[in-house]
Motif scaffolding. Structure first.
Motif: not given
Length: 196
Positions: A4-22
């Protein structure tokens, strides 16, 4: 992984524990300085660049928030430097990392009926607190750490929550701002009182 883009120079990334496990990582691996972690951050930045047009120039500030049983939220801010030394090539990324752990459980439910069924199960564990929100025809339950008896196994509570709902990828701040509070205090107790 959700971006998700928060503004022009900042983003948010949501990682689930499944993403990490993969990717062959655990939550504990993120606190270490390993090649796998470096590759994970490179992959996240590459995906953000492709999906959101997030361009990295200068160094990156990275804030990692661990959410109990839900995954991690990573906030990446690109900070531009006027002078970048020529000796560094494109593969070099400077990062400042901040790590914090969130002491709340925030779950989303498809219907209010699922919350009613959950409330009956939580009543047996003597959990009566919680706040319920409604946003975009979904229901959100927020349980703060102090609303859960310290003697209870948190994994049991998480298993029950996961049986009826899913960890929310939307932050509590967004739901508070754009959603409505349905029950502000003692939501589990109120549901069990009104829906016997």
């Amino acid at each position: 992984m959700r971006l998700e883009r928060l503004n022009y120079n900042k983003i948010k990334i949501f990682l689930t524990f499944d993403d990490l496990e993969d990717r062959g990582l655990t939550k504990e691996d993120l606190w270490k300085d390993s090649q796998k972690v470096h590759q994970l951050f490179r992959d996240m930045i590459d995906e953000a660049s492709a999906e959101l047009g997030f361009e990295v120039s200068g160094s990156l500030n990275v804030e990692v928030y661990a959410l109990q049983a839900q995954g991690m939220v990573v906030i990446v801010t690109s900070t531009e430097h006027e002078e970048i030394e020529e000796e560094f090539n494109d593969d070099y990324i400077e990062m400042q990392v901040t790590v914090d752990e969130c002491q709340e459980l925030f779950y989303v439910f498809q219907s209010f009926d699922h919350l009613i069924d959950l409330a009956k199960r939580l009543q047996g564990l003597k959990i009566n607190g919680g706040t319920i929100y409604c946003h975009e025809q979904m229901f959100y339950l927020l349980l703060m750490d102090e609303e859960v008896d310290a003697e209870l196994n948190i994994d049991t509570i998480i298993a029950l929550l996961s049986e009826y709902g899913t960890p929310s990828t939307m932050t509590i701040h967004r739901v508070e701002e754009y959603g409505k509070i349905i029950m502000k205090h003692s939501a589990i107790q109120q549901i069990n009182t009104y829906f016997k």
